[in-house]
Design an enzyme around this catalytic site. Structure first.
Site, mmCIF file in Angstrom:
data_model
loop_
_atom_site.group_PDB
_atom_site.id
_atom_site.type_symbol
_atom_site.label_atom_id
_atom_site.label_comp_id
_atom_site.label_asym_id
_atom_site.label_seq_id
_atom_site.Cartn_x
_atom_site.Cartn_y
_atom_site.Cartn_z
ATOM 1 N N CYS A 1 -9.240 17.038 -4.453
ATOM 2 C CA CYS A 1 -9.055 16.579 -3.067
ATOM 3 C C CYS A 1 -8.295 17.574 -2.200
ATOM 4 C CB CYS A 1 -8.347 15.234 -3.053
ATOM 5 S SG CYS A 1 -9.214 14.014 -4.022
ATOM 6 N N HIS B 1 -4.596 13.685 3.371
ATOM 7 C CA HIS B 1 -5.768 13.330 2.560
ATOM 8 C C HIS B 1 -5.940 11.812 2.576
ATOM 9 C CE1 HIS B 1 -8.646 12.822 -0.497
ATOM 10 N NE2 HIS B 1 -7.804 12.357 -1.388
ATOM 11 N N ASN C 1 -12.198 7.020 0.044
ATOM 12 C CA ASN C 1 -11.713 8.359 -0.324
ATOM 13 C C ASN C 1 -12.907 9.274 -0.575
ATOM 14 O OD1 ASN C 1 -10.670 10.607 -1.598
ATOM 15 N ND2 ASN C 1 -9.361 9.475 -3.017
HETATM 16 N N1 ACO Z 1 -10.552 -5.716 -7.848
HETATM 17 C C1 ACO Z 1 -9.778 -6.692 -8.372
HETATM 18 N N2 ACO Z 1 -8.840 -6.450 -9.295
HETATM 19 C C2 ACO Z 1 -8.694 -5.181 -9.720
HETATM 20 C C3 ACO Z 1 -9.476 -4.130 -9.204
HETATM 21 C C4 ACO Z 1 -10.439 -4.436 -8.241
HETATM 22 N N3 ACO Z 1 -11.225 -3.501 -7.688
HETATM 23 N N4 ACO Z 1 -9.090 -2.993 -9.809
HETATM 24 C C5 ACO Z 1 -8.104 -3.306 -10.662
HETATM 25 N N5 ACO Z 1 -7.867 -4.625 -10.621
HETATM 26 C C6 ACO Z 1 -6.888 -5.413 -11.350
HETATM 27 C C7 ACO Z 1 -6.444 -4.739 -12.642
HETATM 28 O O1 ACO Z 1 -7.340 -4.995 -13.687
HETATM 29 C C8 ACO Z 1 -5.097 -5.386 -12.863
HETATM 30 O O2 ACO Z 1 -5.303 -6.641 -13.435
HETATM 31 P P1 ACO Z 1 -4.292 -7.202 -14.579
HETATM 32 O O3 ACO Z 1 -2.957 -7.286 -13.899
HETATM 33 O O4 ACO Z 1 -4.900 -8.521 -14.925
HETATM 34 O O5 ACO Z 1 -4.324 -6.183 -15.663
HETATM 35 C C9 ACO Z 1 -4.557 -5.606 -11.449
HETATM 36 O O6 ACO Z 1 -5.709 -5.538 -10.578
HETATM 37 C C10 ACO Z 1 -3.543 -4.573 -11.028
HETATM 38 O O7 ACO Z 1 -4.060 -3.284 -11.333
HETATM 39 P P2 ACO Z 1 -3.268 -1.981 -10.972
HETATM 40 O O8 ACO Z 1 -4.067 -0.779 -11.332
HETATM 41 O O9 ACO Z 1 -1.882 -2.068 -11.543
HETATM 42 O O10 ACO Z 1 -3.203 -2.143 -9.390
HETATM 43 P P3 ACO Z 1 -2.367 -1.329 -8.352
HETATM 44 O O11 ACO Z 1 -1.577 -2.263 -7.538
HETATM 45 O O12 ACO Z 1 -1.666 -0.155 -8.957
HETATM 46 O O13 ACO Z 1 -3.506 -0.742 -7.398
HETATM 47 C C11 ACO Z 1 -4.739 1.272 -7.012
HETATM 48 C C12 ACO Z 1 -4.519 0.089 -7.949
HETATM 49 C C13 ACO Z 1 -5.255 0.791 -5.679
HETATM 50 C C14 ACO Z 1 -5.791 2.163 -7.657
HETATM 51 C C15 ACO Z 1 -3.402 2.026 -6.850
HETATM 52 O O14 ACO Z 1 -2.821 2.308 -8.087
HETATM 53 C C16 ACO Z 1 -3.584 3.299 -6.076
HETATM 54 O O15 ACO Z 1 -3.811 3.291 -4.896
HETATM 55 N N6 ACO Z 1 -3.468 4.467 -6.752
HETATM 56 C C17 ACO Z 1 -3.743 5.748 -6.159
HETATM 57 C C18 ACO Z 1 -5.193 6.002 -6.336
HETATM 58 C C19 ACO Z 1 -5.662 7.140 -5.495
HETATM 59 O O16 ACO Z 1 -5.433 7.186 -4.318
HETATM 60 N N7 ACO Z 1 -6.345 8.078 -6.143
HETATM 61 C C20 ACO Z 1 -6.889 9.169 -5.539
HETATM 62 C C21 ACO Z 1 -5.812 10.149 -5.063
HETATM 63 S S1 ACO Z 1 -6.165 11.791 -5.376
HETATM 64 C C22 ACO Z 1 -7.724 11.915 -5.016
HETATM 65 O O17 ACO Z 1 -8.092 11.596 -3.936
HETATM 66 C C23 ACO Z 1 -8.668 12.326 -6.082
#
Ligand code: ACO
Length: 335
Positions: A120, A260, A289
């Site tokens: 990215c 980004h 993204n």
């Molecule tokens: N819909 C519903 N539930 C979901 C989904 C979904 N799409 N995805 C995950 N869950 C569930 C999980 O299974 C988990 O359930 P559990 O508690 O029963 O195990 C629960 O939601 C919480 O999951 P987490 O992964 O802990 O959720 P979090 O609050 O951390 O949010 C997210 C996840 C949005 C991915 C967050 O961690 C984030 O924004 N991370 C950064 C990701 C990013 O921006 N990456 C790219 C950056 S660099 C680049 O661009 C390549």
């Protein structure tokens, strides 16, 4: 971490362009294929919809459309381009480079062309590379494109990643100008020890494509979301502070911060830490993204909206797989 040195010639962005595929996929559409819902996605990411390319469109096709738009905006003919860089993590194929396919499609017959892989952060690294080539006089005109067909490289059965990404392309044209500051000193870094937090582990020379790779879905992007979140906020905040200090500026001097577009919560966290929330641009709601394309799509939207005028300063900051990160400041020289 490396800091770029002062340029011999001042280099400016003289044109911008973007291309987004027509097909819109909403959160409700995704809820029909994986166990998710609009509320979860919007609350966690700020995303409502994303664009998905047609089956017959490769990354170079998206890049070509953005390149044509940027060249038209700059008033530059394709034959005048000396250097063409495509930043991407979703190339048409391993080789030749996606940049060579774009060259052929737009008729940039006098350019030398290559892809740049920094996930990215790729388009930011490509701008720095092109700037230095122009600054030292090696080339006159450069075309930098960030383009991604992420939809090919994500697992559409994995709700934790498939909701986060979209397809698209952005482009900029660079030339030496009489601007006072142009593209200013930037700061860039990487940390390969954290590679396995965000990667595509299968399909390359480490783990070639095989039945086992396919069964384990290792040809698709894998991510430790919470870890990526923490590092993204930390590195983009620190890079922003560092690039301001290097250029003897404060946040008050910046008209618009373009980060980004990974996730609205990441962008908001940076904005609130730096107390610049009102000047943080965001379009993640519409496009999700788009990896290396995101920064240049966002820059084009900022510019075309009239937010920045001649002489305004725009701060670009990125973070991506590798990990890779960086920031630079651009004096807007084209109103
Ligand atoms: N819909 C519903 N539930 C979901 C989904 C979904 N799409 N995805 C995950 N869950 C569930 C999980 O299974 C988990 O359930 P559990 O508690 O029963 O195990 C629960 O939601 C919480 O999951 P987490 O992964 O802990 O959720 P979090 O609050 O951390 O949010 C997210 C996840 C949005 C991915 C967050 O961690 C984030 O924004 N991370 C950064 C990701 C990013 O921006 N990456 C790219 C950056 S660099 C680049 O661009 C390549």
């Amino acid at each position: 971490m490396t800091n770029s040195s002062n340029s011999l010639r001042t280099v400016s962005i003289i044109g911008t362009g973007r291309y987004l595929p027509e097909k819109v996929v909403t959160n409700d559409d995704l809820a029909k294929i994986v166990d998710t819902n609009d509320e979860w996605i919007y609350t966690r990411t700020g995303m409502r919809e994303r664009r998905i390319a047609r089956d017959d469109q490769a990354t170079s096709d998206l890049a070509t459309e953005a390149a044509r738009a940027a060249l038209a905006d700059a008033g530059v003919a394709a034959e005048e381009v000396d250097l063409l860089i495509v930043a991407t993590l979703s190339p048409d194929m391993f080789f030749p480079s996606t940049a060579c396919f774009v060259q052929e499609q737009i008729g940039a017959n006098n350019a030398y062309c290559f892809d740049l892989g920094a996930a990215c952060s790729g388009s930011l690294f490509a701008i720095e590379t092109a700037k230095n080539q122009i600054a030292c006089g090696a080339v006159q005109t450069a075309l930098v494109i960030g383009a991604e067909k992420m939809s090919t490289f994500i697992d559409w059965e994995d709700r934790s990643t498939c909701v986060l990404f979209g397809d698209g392309a952005g482009a900029v044209v660079l030339r030496a100008t009489g601007a006072e500051r142009g593209i200013m000193q930037g700061t860039y870094g990487s940390d390969g020890s954290l590679a396995d937090l965000l990667w595509t582990p299968g399909g390359g020379s480490r783990n070639p494509i095989s039945q086992a790779v396919i069964e384990q879905k290792q040809q698709f992007l894998k991510m430790e979301g919470r870890e990526v979140y923490k590092h993204a906020v930390k590195q983009m905040t620190q890079s922003t502070l560092k690039v301001l200090e290097m250029n003897e500026l404060t946040a008050d001097d910046i008209k618009c911060f373009v980060a980004h577009q990974a996730n609205a919560r990441i962008i908001s966290a940076i904005g609130s830490r730096l107390d610049v929330q009102d000047r943080m641009f965001m379009n993640v709601e519409k496009y999700a993204n788009t990896s290396a394309a995101a920064l240049l799509i966002a820059l084009d939207e900022v510019v075309k909206s009239g937010t920045v005028q001649q002489g305004d300063l725009v701060l670009l900051v990125a973070f991506g797989g590798g990990f890779t990160w960086g920031a630079n400041i651009v004096e807007w020289t084209k109103s």
